[in-house]
Motif scaffolding. Structure first.
Motif, PDB file in Angstrom:
ATOM      1  N   ALA A 102       0.820  -1.217   0.000  1.00 25.97           N
ATOM      2  CA  ALA A 102       0.000   0.000   0.000  1.00 25.97           C
ATOM      3  C   ALA A 102       0.851   1.263   0.000  1.00 25.97           C
ATOM      4  N   THR A 103       2.094   1.166   0.475  1.00 23.60           N
ATOM      5  CA  THR A 103       2.967   2.335   0.542  1.00 23.60           C
ATOM      6  C   THR A 103       4.059   2.307  -0.524  1.00 23.60           C
ATOM      7  N   GLY A 104       3.855   1.486  -1.568  1.00 23.58           N
ATOM      8  CA  GLY A 104       4.681   1.597  -2.751  1.00 23.58           C
ATOM      9  C   GLY A 104       5.942   0.770  -2.805  1.00 23.58           C
ATOM     10  N   PRO A 222      19.500   3.059   8.851  1.00 25.87           N
ATOM     11  CA  PRO A 222      19.819   4.054   9.879  1.00 25.87           C
ATOM     12  C   PRO A 222      18.782   4.194  10.983  1.00 25.87           C
ATOM     13  N   ARG A 223      17.487   4.082  10.667  1.00 25.91           N
ATOM     14  CA  ARG A 223      16.489   4.199  11.745  1.00 25.91           C
ATOM     15  C   ARG A 223      16.675   3.079  12.761  1.00 25.91           C
ATOM     16  N   ARG A 260       9.458   6.834   5.421  1.00 29.10           N
ATOM     17  CA  ARG A 260      10.101   7.250   6.669  1.00 29.10           C
ATOM     18  C   ARG A 260      11.608   7.075   6.608  1.00 29.10           C
ATOM     19  N   GLU A 261      12.047   5.963   6.009  1.00 36.48           N
ATOM     20  CA  GLU A 261      13.486   5.700   5.955  1.00 36.48           C
ATOM     21  C   GLU A 261      14.186   6.732   5.074  1.00 36.48           C
ATOM     22  N   MET A 262      13.576   7.071   3.938  1.00 34.37           N
ATOM     23  CA  MET A 262      14.175   8.077   3.056  1.00 34.37           C
ATOM     24  C   MET A 262      14.247   9.437   3.736  1.00 34.37           C
ATOM     25  N   VAL A 323       9.496  13.796  -2.894  1.00 36.11           N
ATOM     26  CA  VAL A 323       9.297  12.356  -2.723  1.00 36.11           C
ATOM     27  C   VAL A 323      10.134  11.846  -1.561  1.00 36.11           C
ATOM     28  N   VAL A 324      11.370  12.287  -1.491  1.00 39.87           N
ATOM     29  CA  VAL A 324      12.314  11.774  -0.508  1.00 39.87           C
ATOM     30  C   VAL A 324      12.050  12.324   0.892  1.00 39.87           C
TER      31      VAL A 324
END
Length: 338
Positions: A102-104, A222-223, A260-262, A323-324
């Motif tokens: 759902a989030t691509g 990193p997260r 979130r990671e980006m 986007v990022v």
């Protein structure tokens, strides 16, 4: 199929107004033309490192060290996995895969615990979900009969020479955690000639040079590293030497959200937005030889469409940076995963 709007085209994710033409699950061409669409069209994400089995224990283990959380065989994660029913394990992984779809996210590079049964459980979880799991099996050489590759816990946990040789004989990639807690296991990991290194938080100059010399791609998370308090990977230094991909790691501690990671990586490290987007798409795909992560003719049409007129994205001047750093799940308009 035609997808119109601002298309992030090619290896450099150049914003081009036009229409992306897709036939039989493959990108055919980009027609540059004026359109009425505010959509932003980009390659779907490739999550370069996950542990989806942890979906049964989200936010468990507050205050524990990394070893207490995930170290085999007695870390909290492994105890909870051993106690879980197969039904609960499959359903937990299925729900995480649905969230990813759902989030691509088009593909996830999954380190799957539990040997052969663990791989079968993930395959079952992925039924009727369009996210493709590339499964790095663990725990025994036999897992290579059903997995896409072998994923080793780390050189401090064993020698893994037999597993590495078996993966090579099977023509399948070998990946290994390295440098997550300290630097002591990095050289032994590189000595195994892996196809992918994961984490490399404590990589030093010698290790970076060896990675460059051997052209070994690296997946950074990193997260996860921040949550487990082990430090942060030297992303800028790694990018100067090799291909770097982005992963979300344990679902126990982080949602498998590439948005979130980006955003986290972009704001934490001195890395340009196109490089971060490449880390979240092309780099992970290239690490396992997948034909996605870039929109260009001949690529698999795994595509994410964002609503550029959403309250969050309306007025954006730089679509790649948006986007990022800005986009999120609520901006997703369509996910095309053939």
């Amino acid at each position: 199929m035609e997808l119109s709007g601002t298309v992030l085209w090619g290896e450099d994710y150049e914003p081009v107004e036009g229409t992306l033409v897709v036939e039989d699950g493959e990108v055919v061409r980009l027609d540059e033309e004026l359109t009425d669409s505010d959509d932003v069209v980009l390659p779907a994400f490739v999550n370069a490192h996950t542990h989806l089995g942890d979906s049964i224990a989200k936010e468990a283990g507050r205050g524990l060290t990394l070893e207490e959380l995930v170290a085999p065989p007695d870390g909290l994660k492994h105890r909870l996995l051993a106690e879980a029913s197969r039904e609960d394990l499959v359903e937990g992984m299925r729900r995480s895969l649905r969230f990813m779809e759902a989030t691509g996210t088009a593909m996830t590079l999954e380190f799957r615990e539990g040997g052969v049964p663990g791989v079968h459980a993930l395959r079952e979880a992925a039924t009727d979900v369009d996210v493709e799991p590339f499964v790095f099996g663990r725990d025994s050489v036999d897992v290579l009969d059903v997995a896409d590759g072998f994923g080793a816990s780390g050189a401090a946990d064993g020698e893994f020479g037999r597993e590495r040789n078996a993966a090579r004989d099977a023509g399948k990639p070998f990946a290994i955690h390295a440098g997550e807690v300290d630097a002591s296991d990095i050289n032994p990991a590189i000595d195994l000639d892996p196809d992918l290194l994961v984490h490399m938080v404590h990589a030093e100059s010698l290790h970076l040079d060896r990675v460059a010399d051997n052209e070994i791609p690296v997946a950074v998370c990193p997260r996860s590293n921040l949550v487990t308090d082990v430090g942060l990977p030297p992303v800028e230094d790694l990018l100067e030497r090799t291909s770097v991909a982005l992963g979300t790691d344990n679902v126990m501690t982080n949602s498998p959200s590439m948005f979130r990671e980006m955003a986290f990586a972009s704001k934490l490290f001195d890395v340009d937005a196109p490089d971060v987007l490449r880390m979240a798409t092309r780099a992970g795909a290239a690490a396992v030889g997948a034909n996605c992560g870039v929109l260009e003719a001949g690529r698999d049409a795994r595509v994410l469409v964002l609503d550029g007129d959403s309250d969050n994205l309306a007025g954006v001047r730089d679509p790649v940076r948006a986007v990022v750093r800005r986009a999120g799940a609520s901006d997703v308009k369509r996910v095309v995963l053939p």
